[in-house]
Design an enzyme around this catalytic site. Structure first.
Site, PDB file in Angstrom:
ATOM      1  N   CYS A   1     -16.301  15.782 -82.120  1.00  0.00           N
ATOM      2  CA  CYS A   1     -16.947  16.716 -83.042  1.00  0.00           C
ATOM      3  C   CYS A   1     -18.423  16.418 -83.231  1.00  0.00           C
ATOM      4  O   CYS A   1     -19.114  17.169 -83.920  1.00  0.00           O
ATOM      5  CB  CYS A   1     -16.225  16.722 -84.386  1.00  0.00           C
ATOM      6  SG  CYS A   1     -16.313  15.157 -85.257  1.00  0.00           S
TER       7      CYS A   1
ATOM      8  N   SER B   1      -9.073  20.620 -85.711  1.00  0.00           N
ATOM      9  CA  SER B   1      -9.716  21.906 -85.446  1.00  0.00           C
ATOM     10  C   SER B   1      -9.923  22.706 -86.729  1.00  0.00           C
ATOM     11  O   SER B   1      -9.266  22.469 -87.751  1.00  0.00           O
ATOM     12  CB  SER B   1      -8.863  22.724 -84.474  1.00  0.00           C
ATOM     13  OG  SER B   1      -7.658  23.128 -85.099  1.00  0.00           O
TER      14      SER B   1
END
Length: 488
Positions: free
Chosen positions: A284, A229
């Site tokens: 992602c 993250s």
């Protein structure tokens, strides 16, 4: 719980019981079943692994490059032989469907294959004459002990971006896999050892904050590769850099897909469904936002809603399942909170995935929110779930302006048959990986995974030639060899 197996760390070629005071349950997200427990290891255990890795590096770095490559080739062949077993482990602990898991295993194998080309990748440069009787050569050397911090969403592919290349180039490695998906790594360790890797070259330490901080602070470790993250990536980059380490941190994303009026409708819908809802949106490179040109919007969105409503949801091991669970209950709750935040801010919910009808597991169905604007939280934040935001635009220029407002710049896609539009998109969009008439533009191992802006912190990306530069440093040797006495 007495019968639940406790995992061990892998240090110096042995499975070592952790000295951790705390263990966390590893849960099958489709059923809630506890698969095993993983140790939240101590800093001391990480430091021990670093000492071992440093000792192993002294010998491994001196092994001839072709010989190191043969170990990687053997590892690749073993991965191929165990492909189905590896895929089932991924689905069991991560939740993605078996087809996606097989695809992930294949991507991991391809990364090992690329790393096995180390003899070519390690080649330097030379110039026979830079001045009278003077030549120069540039040699590559491994940097030393490398640390890797991997996420839950690709428990094989992402670690295989890291340790195979680093080790092939002569480094030793310490990996901290995600504590949510540790089982796959056990099998990889077993196969790498079987391939002939010496003890201590590859070490695995499970854990959380203490292990991460150990990787970032221990002076033995010279470089750190991270995928995860944005907040954690920022911390990893700042802390590792402050401790004079090379750092590559691949972080968040908010990937935009642009659909123009001339797009092939059926093909575009198929690709967007796969890109937005595949792997439960926990990747992602997922499509998070569609900007669709007005002329095709009504027809495209009608087809997209129908396709989303027909997606089969369930256990990824079951036949025909497309959408598996999100990784944990807290992720499920967080996703639902984002959906409701979108409604509060004025978005229109046209496909609602909050209720799936499944009694166990952590499921969120395909969700489509329309009439989204760039000031909404659901447009700004990385949700990391099967939630798709839709924005109608007048033209390509507006679509590009919308995408470029995002702080993230991992990937972007366009669906069109207009060559001029494709060129404009390529030149004007702010993103490192672009797709033309495909939904997930993740590059092969020999190209860099090249996010921009807040999607990446560092200089050298994962994969491709960047990875070779990241895991090696160079010596330039300038030498004079006079030919005096050899005159004809």
């Amino acid at each position: 719980m007495a019968d639940v197996r406790k995992l061990k760390n892998y240090i110096n070629g042995e499975w070592v019981e952790s000295r951790a005071d705390k263990y966390e349950d590893v849960i099958n997200p489709a059923t809630g079943e506890v698969l095993c427990q993983v140790p939240i290891s101590t800093r001391a255990e990480l430091d021990q692994a670093a000492v071992i890795a440093e000792q192993a590096f002294e010998k491994w770095s001196q092994v001839a490059v072709p010989r190191r490559a043969r170990v990687l080739f053997s590892f690749q062949q073993l991965l191929i032989q165990h492909k189905e077993k590896l895929a089932r482990l991924i689905t069991l602990e991560n939740g993605k469907n078996l087809s996606e898991a097989r695809g992930e295993v294949q991507r991991g194998i391809e990364n090992v294959e690329f790393a096995a080309g180390a003899p070519t990748l390690m080649m330097g440069d030379s110039l026979a004459s830079i001045a009278t009787d003077v030549e120069a050569a540039n040699y590559r050397y491994p940097v030393g002990v490398v640390g890797g911090i991997a996420p839950f969403n690709f428990p094989m592919m992402v670690p295989c971006w890291m340790f195979p290349m680093a080790i092939a180039l002569g480094n030793s490695f310490i990996l901290k896999p995600s504590e949510r998906t540790p089982l796959l790594m056990e099998k990889l360790v077993e196969l790498f050892s079987e391939a002939g890797l010496p003890k201590g070259v590859f070490n695995v330490v499970y854990g959380a904050h203490d292990v991460v901080n150990g990787i970032l602070e221990n002076e033995i470790i010279k470089a750190v590769s991270f995928v995860g993250s944005k907040p954690v990536g920022e911390y990893v980059y700042k802390t590792g850099s402050a401790n004079l380490k090379r750092v590559q941190a691949l972080t968040g994303a908010k990937n935009h897909t642009i659909v123009l009026n001339d797009a092939d409708l059926e093909d575009t819908v198929t690709n967007v469904i796969s890109a937005a809802f595949g792997s439960a949106g926990e990747r992602c490179m997922a499509c998070a936002v569609v900007t669709v040109e007005e002329g095709i919007a009504d027809e495209f969105l009608a087809a997209l809603r129908t396709a989303a409503q027909n997606v089969k949801i369930g256990n990824g091991l079951d036949d025909g399942v497309f959408l598996g669970p999100v990784i944990r209950e807290e992720n499920q709750k967080r996703t639902i909170a984002y959906i409701e935040k979108g409604l509060e801010e004025g978005a229109k919910l046209t496909v609602d995935g909050r209720e799936t009808g499944l009694s166990e597991g952590h499921f969120v169905g395909p969700t489509i929110l329309e009439d989204v604007t760039t000031d909404m939280t659901i447009w700004k934040d990385e949700i990391f779930a099967p939630v798709l935001s839709v924005i109608r635009v007048k033209n390509l220029q507006e679509a590009v302006r919308v995408a470029n407002q995002s702080e993230f710049a991992n990937g972007a896609c366009i669906f069109t048959n207009n060559a001029k539009a494709i060129r404009y998109f390529r030149e004007k969009i702010d993103a490192g990986m672009l797709g033309v008439n495909l939904g997930v533009p993740a590059p092969m191992a020999f190209f860099p995974f090249s996010g921009w802006k807040s999607s990446f912190y560092g200089t050298l990306h994962a994969n491709g030639k960047d990875s070779v530069d990241f895991y090696t440093h160079k010596k330039v040797v300038t030498a004079r060899y006079s030919l005096k006495g050899y005159e004809e």
